[in-house]
Design a protein around this motif. Structure first.
Motif, PDB file in Angstrom:
ATOM      1  N   LEU A  86      36.282  33.298  30.096  1.00 18.96           N
ATOM      2  CA  LEU A  86      36.157  34.371  31.079  1.00 18.96           C
ATOM      3  C   LEU A  86      37.520  34.995  31.352  1.00 18.96           C
ATOM      4  CD1 LEU A  86      33.760  32.637  33.649  1.00 18.96           C
ATOM      5  CD2 LEU A  86      33.144  34.318  31.901  1.00 18.96           C
ATOM      6  N   LEU A  87      37.510  36.241  31.757  1.00 17.78           N
ATOM      7  CA  LEU A  87      38.740  36.932  32.120  1.00 17.78           C
ATOM      8  C   LEU A  87      39.252  36.429  33.462  1.00 17.78           C
ATOM      9  CD1 LEU A  87      37.698  40.573  31.208  1.00 17.78           C
ATOM     10  CD2 LEU A  87      39.280  39.131  29.939  1.00 17.78           C
ATOM     11  N   PRO A  88      40.547  36.561  33.731  1.00 16.79           N
ATOM     12  CA  PRO A  88      41.062  36.198  35.054  1.00 16.79           C
ATOM     13  C   PRO A  88      40.448  37.097  36.130  1.00 16.79           C
ATOM     14  CG  PRO A  88      42.843  36.520  33.467  1.00 16.79           C
ATOM     15  CD  PRO A  88      41.603  37.045  32.829  1.00 16.79           C
ATOM     16  N   TRP A  89      40.272  36.545  37.323  1.00 15.23           N
ATOM     17  CA  TRP A  89      39.866  37.408  38.419  1.00 15.23           C
ATOM     18  C   TRP A  89      40.956  38.445  38.664  1.00 15.23           C
ATOM     19  CZ3 TRP A  89      43.799  36.313  41.673  1.00 15.23           C
ATOM     20  CH2 TRP A  89      44.271  34.999  41.767  1.00 15.23           C
ATOM     21  N   VAL A  90      40.587  39.540  39.307  1.00 12.62           N
ATOM     22  CA  VAL A  90      41.496  40.673  39.499  1.00 12.62           C
ATOM     23  C   VAL A  90      42.089  40.604  40.908  1.00 12.62           C
ATOM     24  CG1 VAL A  90      41.706  43.188  39.472  1.00 12.62           C
ATOM     25  CG2 VAL A  90      40.121  42.050  37.903  1.00 12.62           C
ATOM     26  N   SER A  91      43.396  40.746  41.007  1.00 12.12           N
ATOM     27  CA  SER A  91      44.074  40.670  42.300  1.00 12.12           C
ATOM     28  C   SER A  91      44.242  42.055  42.919  1.00 12.12           C
ATOM     29  CB  SER A  91      45.449  40.014  42.141  1.00 12.12           C
ATOM     30  OG  SER A  91      46.345  40.916  41.492  1.00 12.12           O
ATOM     31  N   MET A  92      44.586  42.059  44.201  1.00 16.46           N
ATOM     32  CA  MET A  92      44.899  43.329  44.869  1.00 16.46           C
ATOM     33  C   MET A  92      46.079  44.014  44.194  1.00 16.46           C
ATOM     34  SD  MET A  92      44.391  42.564  48.953  1.00 16.46           S
ATOM     35  CE  MET A  92      45.178  40.938  48.998  1.00 16.46           C
ATOM     36  N   GLY A  93      47.068  43.216  43.817  1.00 14.35           N
ATOM     37  CA  GLY A  93      48.249  43.777  43.165  1.00 14.35           C
ATOM     38  C   GLY A  93      47.948  44.414  41.825  1.00 14.35           C
ATOM     39  N   ASP A  94      46.856  43.983  41.181  1.00 11.46           N
ATOM     40  CA  ASP A  94      46.479  44.559  39.891  1.00 11.46           C
ATOM     41  C   ASP A  94      45.976  45.989  40.025  1.00 11.46           C
ATOM     42  OD1 ASP A  94      47.087  42.260  38.421  1.00 11.46           O
ATOM     43  OD2 ASP A  94      45.084  41.406  38.702  1.00 11.46           O
ATOM     44  N   VAL A  95      45.429  46.333  41.198  1.00 16.66           N
ATOM     45  CA  VAL A  95      44.790  47.650  41.321  1.00 16.66           C
ATOM     46  C   VAL A  95      45.485  48.590  42.304  1.00 16.66           C
ATOM     47  CG1 VAL A  95      42.526  46.753  40.656  1.00 16.66           C
ATOM     48  CG2 VAL A  95      43.151  46.848  43.084  1.00 16.66           C
ATOM     49  N   LEU A  96      46.305  48.041  43.200  1.00 12.79           N
ATOM     50  CA  LEU A  96      46.971  48.887  44.185  1.00 12.79           C
ATOM     51  C   LEU A  96      48.375  49.227  43.710  1.00 12.79           C
ATOM     52  CD1 LEU A  96      45.911  47.249  47.577  1.00 12.79           C
ATOM     53  CD2 LEU A  96      44.740  49.010  46.232  1.00 12.79           C
ATOM     54  N   ASP A  97      48.732  50.480  43.840  1.00 12.90           N
ATOM     55  CA  ASP A  97      50.035  50.959  43.374  1.00 12.90           C
ATOM     56  C   ASP A  97      51.087  50.711  44.457  1.00 12.90           C
ATOM     57  OD1 ASP A  97      52.036  52.134  41.929  1.00 12.90           O
ATOM     58  OD2 ASP A  97      51.408  54.206  42.344  1.00 12.90           O
ATOM     59  N   ARG A  98      51.395  49.430  44.659  1.00 14.17           N
ATOM     60  CA  ARG A  98      52.437  49.032  45.608  1.00 14.17           C
ATOM     61  C   ARG A  98      53.444  48.191  44.842  1.00 14.17           C
ATOM     62  NH1 ARG A  98      50.835  48.592  51.772  1.00 14.17           N
ATOM     63  NH2 ARG A  98      49.211  50.202  51.888  1.00 14.17           N
ATOM     64  N   PRO A  99      54.711  48.587  44.805  1.00 13.35           N
ATOM     65  CA  PRO A  99      55.674  47.958  43.896  1.00 13.35           C
ATOM     66  C   PRO A  99      56.045  46.528  44.238  1.00 13.35           C
ATOM     67  CG  PRO A  99      56.778  49.529  45.335  1.00 13.35           C
ATOM     68  CD  PRO A  99      55.310  49.702  45.560  1.00 13.35           C
ATOM     69  N   ASP A 100      56.004  46.163  45.514  1.00  4.76           N
ATOM     70  CA  ASP A 100      56.495  44.844  45.919  1.00  4.76           C
ATOM     71  C   ASP A 100      55.347  43.958  46.408  1.00  4.76           C
ATOM     72  OD1 ASP A 100      59.217  45.530  45.431  1.00  4.76           O
ATOM     73  OD2 ASP A 100      59.190  46.689  47.303  1.00  4.76           O
ATOM     74  N   PRO A 101      55.504  42.643  46.319  1.00  4.62           N
ATOM     75  CA  PRO A 101      54.484  41.720  46.821  1.00  4.62           C
ATOM     76  C   PRO A 101      54.240  41.944  48.314  1.00  4.62           C
ATOM     77  CG  PRO A 101      56.071  40.553  45.457  1.00  4.62           C
ATOM     78  CD  PRO A 101      56.641  41.923  45.687  1.00  4.62           C
ATOM     79  N   PHE A 102      53.003  41.699  48.724  1.00  9.20           N
ATOM     80  CA  PHE A 102      52.646  41.871  50.139  1.00  9.20           C
ATOM     81  C   PHE A 102      51.577  40.864  50.512  1.00  9.20           C
ATOM     82  CE2 PHE A 102      49.996  44.813  47.677  1.00  9.20           C
ATOM     83  CZ  PHE A 102      48.721  44.500  48.103  1.00  9.20           C
ATOM     84  N   THR A 103      51.371  40.731  51.812  1.00  8.78           N
ATOM     85  CA  THR A 103      50.319  39.867  52.351  1.00  8.78           C
ATOM     86  C   THR A 103      49.457  40.686  53.300  1.00  8.78           C
ATOM     87  OG1 THR A 103      51.645  37.848  52.170  1.00  8.78           O
ATOM     88  CG2 THR A 103      49.825  37.816  53.743  1.00  8.78           C
ATOM     89  N   VAL A 104      48.157  40.561  53.157  1.00 11.01           N
ATOM     90  CA  VAL A 104      47.211  41.221  54.055  1.00 11.01           C
ATOM     91  C   VAL A 104      46.776  40.207  55.098  1.00 11.01           C
ATOM     92  CG1 VAL A 104      44.979  42.366  54.259  1.00 11.01           C
ATOM     93  CG2 VAL A 104      46.423  42.784  52.252  1.00 11.01           C
ATOM     94  N   ILE A 105      46.907  40.577  56.363  1.00 16.41           N
ATOM     95  CA  ILE A 105      46.537  39.700  57.468  1.00 16.41           C
ATOM     96  C   ILE A 105      45.321  40.296  58.152  1.00 16.41           C
ATOM     97  CG2 ILE A 105      47.283  38.609  59.614  1.00 16.41           C
ATOM     98  CD1 ILE A 105      50.169  39.035  58.662  1.00 16.41           C
ATOM     99  N   SER A 106      44.232  39.534  58.166  1.00 17.37           N
ATOM    100  CA  SER A 106      42.993  40.008  58.760  1.00 17.37           C
ATOM    101  C   SER A 106      43.193  40.349  60.221  1.00 17.37           C
ATOM    102  CB  SER A 106      41.908  38.933  58.621  1.00 17.37           C
ATOM    103  OG  SER A 106      40.771  39.275  59.368  1.00 17.37           O
ATOM    104  N   ASN A 107      42.434  41.333  60.689  1.00 20.69           N
ATOM    105  CA  ASN A 107      42.553  41.743  62.089  1.00 20.69           C
ATOM    106  C   ASN A 107      41.747  40.837  63.008  1.00 20.69           C
ATOM    107  OD1 ASN A 107      40.034  43.032  61.038  1.00 20.69           O
ATOM    108  ND2 ASN A 107      39.883  43.693  63.166  1.00 20.69           N
ATOM    109  N   TYR A 108      40.931  39.954  62.442  1.00 22.95           N
ATOM    110  CA  TYR A 108      40.157  39.058  63.307  1.00 22.95           C
ATOM    111  C   TYR A 108      40.337  37.631  62.818  1.00 22.95           C
ATOM    112  CZ  TYR A 108      36.927  40.016  59.446  1.00 22.95           C
ATOM    113  OH  TYR A 108      36.372  40.204  58.211  1.00 22.95           O
ATOM    114  N   GLY A 109      40.247  36.696  63.741  1.00 22.14           N
ATOM    115  CA  GLY A 109      40.495  35.306  63.392  1.00 22.14           C
ATOM    116  C   GLY A 109      39.346  34.411  63.787  1.00 22.14           C
TER     117      GLY A 109
END
Length: 330
Positions: A211-234
């Motif tokens: 199987l192919l690797p799963w696709v990451s956010m970084g694979d599809v979003l045109d953002r040059p540097d690593p980032f972390t998404v923090i959910s608005n609810y916990g």
């Protein structure tokens, strides 16, 4: 109506299922904002309530598709649908027996999950049964689709149901959906996964080599540097329990609250939040999908991921799916 389309799509939303169906057919949608997006995208659309239409209005349609509203079934909704599950299952048996006495639900949105069956049975009784049926909903609806399967099998369909993980179909997001595919003129099966399942802590390059690797956010979003998404609810309202996903992981389930998610860099500095185009990409929409109207985050969160719809449509039509070599929005 003198439609020449080959599919009629119920609860058509902003176009996710439609794109997966390769734009074939006409969609019925009551929400004016989703309709605005569909029209901007050039997708054939009727702005109306599916309950006021039926198969007789679309005599040339050969396929039925849709994703009924999930608010009363989702764990984030009011729970009325889950509480009424026993009644819903009884309604499926009543409808299959062609008993036309409707049940009044506390929340009328709950009854909408029965609309695809009404359409399918009515088309059968008109002598123009749909050749294929494709349905998707939140995973809590799986018992409903299982009873649908029994009803449709009695009408001569081959039916497959199950809960699929969207990252296994090339979508850069972990999202579990209850699905149903049915075919009248041959056997049918759920689409085979093309990508590996996401597991926290397991690197993208590890896993089943078939199987192919799963696709990451970084694979599809045109953002040059690593980032972390923090959910608005916990969990339990504790901010420390808020979900976090790095750009090297798939997104968590995209909801109507996605625009509230914080994004930070490696040093914890705030970055621009997701644009509508970026949120759409996480649902596998193309970057240029013309989001229009109001409540766009909600439109995106409610949408069926096009790549999932494509896999389901191909399964229902008996089309072999070669393993893709890369993610491509549809």
């Amino acid at each position: 109506m003198n439609d020449v389309e080959s599919d009629v799509e119920l609860f058509a939303g902003p176009g996710g299922m439609t794109r997966g169906l390769n734009g074939r057919g006409i969609g019925i949608e009551w929400d004016a904002n989703a309709v605005a997006t569909r029209l901007a995208a050039g997708l054939p659309t009727i702005h109306g309530d599916v309950r006021t239409y039926g198969p007789a209005d679309f005599p040339n349609a050969t396929g039925l598709a849709g994703g009924p509203p999930c608010q009363t079934f989702s764990v984030s909704g009011n729970g009325a649908g889950r509480q009424a599950l026993t009644v819903i299952l009884a309604e499926i048996k009543r409808m299959s027996a062609r008993d036309t006495t409707p049940h009044d639900f506390e929340d009328e949105r709950t009854a909408l999950v029965l609309e695809p069956l009404r359409w399918a049975l009515a088309a059968m009784d008109l002598g123009r049964p749909y050749e294929t049926i494709v349905l998707e909903q939140v995973q809590q609806v799986q018992p409903v689709w299982d009873d649908y399967a029994e009803a449709l099998t009695a009408e001569g369909y081959s039916v497959a149901t199950g809960v699929l993980a969207t990252e296994q179909y090339g979508i850069p997001q972990t999202r579990r959906r209850a699905v149903l595919v049915a075919r009248l003129d041959g056997p049918v099966a759920l689409p085979e996964p093309t990508h590996r399942p996401y597991r926290k802590g397991v690197p993208q390059h590890e896993g089943d080599p078939r199987l192919l690797p799963w696709v990451s956010m970084g694979d599809v979003l045109d953002r040059p540097d690593p980032f972390t998404v923090i959910s608005n609810y916990g969990t339990g309202g504790d901010p420390k329990n808020r979900g976090r996903r790095t750009s090297a992981e798939p997104a968590a389930t995209v909801t109507g609250k996605i625009s509230r998610n914080r994004i930070v860099d490696a040093g914890g500095n705030e970055l621009p939040r997701l644009t509508h185009a970026e949120a759409g990409l996480l649902q596998s929409f193309p970057a240029d999908h013309p989001w229009s109207g109001r409540d766009i985050p909600q439109q995106i969160g409610n949408a069926c991921p096009p790549l999932l719809a494509k896999a389901l449509a191909e399964a229902a039509r008996g089309i072999p799916r070669p393993a893709p070599t890369a993610l491509s929005a549809v």
